[in-house]
Design an enzyme around this catalytic site. Structure first.
Site, PDB file in Angstrom:
ATOM      1  N   GLU A   1       0.819  -1.219   0.000  1.00 22.27           N
ATOM      2  CA  GLU A   1       0.000   0.000   0.000  1.00 22.27           C
ATOM      3  C   GLU A   1       0.846   1.259   0.000  1.00 22.27           C
ATOM      4  O   GLU A   1       0.413   2.317  -0.429  1.00 22.27           O
ATOM      5  CB  GLU A   1      -0.925  -0.003   1.223  1.00 22.27           C
ATOM      6  CG  GLU A   1      -2.010   1.072   1.205  1.00 22.27           C
ATOM      7  CD  GLU A   1      -3.039   0.849   0.100  1.00 22.27           C
ATOM      8  OE1 GLU A   1      -3.725   1.820  -0.267  1.00 22.27           O
ATOM      9  OE2 GLU A   1      -3.140  -0.302  -0.401  1.00 22.27           O
TER      10      GLU A   1
ATOM     11  N   ASP B   1      15.960  12.681 -30.401  1.00 24.74           N
ATOM     12  CA  ASP B   1      14.813  12.068 -29.755  1.00 24.74           C
ATOM     13  C   ASP B   1      13.730  13.096 -29.435  1.00 24.74           C
ATOM     14  O   ASP B   1      13.987  14.303 -29.366  1.00 24.74           O
ATOM     15  CB  ASP B   1      15.237  11.413 -28.432  1.00 24.74           C
ATOM     16  CG  ASP B   1      16.051  10.152 -28.641  1.00 24.74           C
ATOM     17  OD1 ASP B   1      15.981   9.596 -29.751  1.00 24.74           O
ATOM     18  OD2 ASP B   1      16.744   9.734 -27.700  1.00 24.74           O
TER      19      ASP B   1
END
Length: 263
Positions: free
Chosen positions: A121, A174
Site C-alpha cells: 500500500e 529524440d
C-alpha cells in the site's frame, strides 16, 4: 555513475543488464554501476518481514521503517567504503513529480542515485519524511511496485552515457531533446513502397536541406496536434525560428475553418 536499488525483487534487473544496446553501460568498465539490495536481508525476524498492517485500518500493508533504514545505512556505508559520492534517495510514487527528459539529463550528468522501489500500500511516511530527497512518477497510473519505474529511469539515463548508443547523435534527435523540446518526426525504412503506402518522396531526394525542413515541419505538426503545450514551452525558450512560426500559423489557419464549421 552508480545506482543503488532497494527492492524486494532484485531478480527483475538481471535480464535488463544483459539485453539491448544499453547493456554496454553495465559491462565491466562501463559507465554505470548497478548495485541491488534485497530489502528482506535487513528484516529482523525469522520471517524476513518488511511490512505490517496500517494504523487506522484499511486494505493493504505498509513497508516498515526499520528494515528500510538498515538497508539505506548499508548503502551509505558501501558508498563511503568505496569512495563513491553520497547520492540522493529517489522514491517512485504516484505523488511524485512527473519524470521528464530534462530531469533524466540532469541525472545523466551526475553521480547516480539510490532508488527505492516501494511495494504494497505504501511506505511508512516517517521514512519518507526523514530520508527521501525526491519523489518521481511515470504518470497518472498505479503500478504494483517501483521496479518498473526504476528500470525506466536507469534505461533513460544509461542511453545518454558516452559510448552506449551506436551513434552518439541519436539521442539528440529524440522526442523532448534539449535542442528542440518537441516530439520526434516520423521515420521510414525499406521497402520504399508497401502496398498503397510509399516513403515520402523528399526522403528519397538526397537534398539534405529539404529533408531537414520536412523533418522539422513534421515535428511541429505532430507536436501541435498531440502535445501543444510543448510548442508553448519551445516558444518561451526561444527554440522556434521565424520559419517555424510561419509554418505553425499556416497549420492553425488551415484548421480554424473546420473548427468554426464543426467539421
Amino acid at each position: 555513475m552508480r545506482f543503488d536499488v532497494l527492492t524486494l525483487f532484485p531478480e527483475l534487473f538481471a535480464p535488463f543488464q544483459a539485453s539491448g544496446v544499453t547493456r554496454r553501460a553495465f559491462e565491466p568498465g562501463g559507465s554505470v554501476a548497478l548495485q541491488l539490495w534485497q530489502l528482506r536481508d535487513y528484516a529482523d525476524d525469522a520471517y524476513r518481514r518488511v511490512d505490517d498492517r496500517a494504523y487506522g485500518g484499511g486494505p493493504g500493508m505498509v513497508m516498515l521503517v526499520e528494515p528500510l533504514e538498515r538497508a539505506l545505512a548499508a548503502v551509505r556505508a558501501s558508498q563511503l567504503a568505496e569512495g563513491a559520492a553520497r547520492t540522493p534517495l529517489i522514491l517512485f510514487s504516484p505523488a511524485g513529480k512527473p519524470l521528464t527528459q530534462g530531469r533524466v539529463r540532469e541525472l545523466a550528468g551526475g553521480p547516480g542515485a539510490v532508488l527505492l522501489c516501494g511495494r504494497y500500500e505504501g511506505i511508512d511516511q516517517r521514512f519518507v519524511d526523514a530520508h527521501v530527497d525526491e519523489e518521481l512518477s511515470l504518470g497518472d497510473f498505479v503500478l504494483s511496485g517501483g521496479e518498473i519505474p526504476a528500470l525506466a529511469l536507469i534505461d533513460a539515463v544509461a542511453r545518454l552515457q558516452p559510448g552506449v548508443l551506436n551513434d552518439a547523435a541519436s539521442h539528440e534527435q529524440d522526442s523532448f531533446s534539449a535542442d528542440h523540446g518537441l516530439l520526434d518526426c516520423p521515420h521510414y525504412s525499406r521497402p520504399e513502397r508497401l502496398g498503397d503506402s510509399a516513403v515520402p518522396a523528399v526522403l528519397l531526394s538526397g537534398h539534405h536541406a529539404q529533408i531537414a525542413r520536412w523533418r522539422r515541419e513534421r515535428q511541429l505538426e505532430l507536436t501541435l496536434r498531440r502535445r501543444p503545450e510543448l510548442i508553448t514551452a519551445a516558444r518561451a525558450a526561444g527554440r522556434l525560428s521565424v520559419h517555424d512560426e510561419r509554418f505553425l500559423a499556416g497549420l492553425v489557419a488551415a484548421v480554424a475553418p473546420q473548427v468554426r464549421t464543426g467539421l
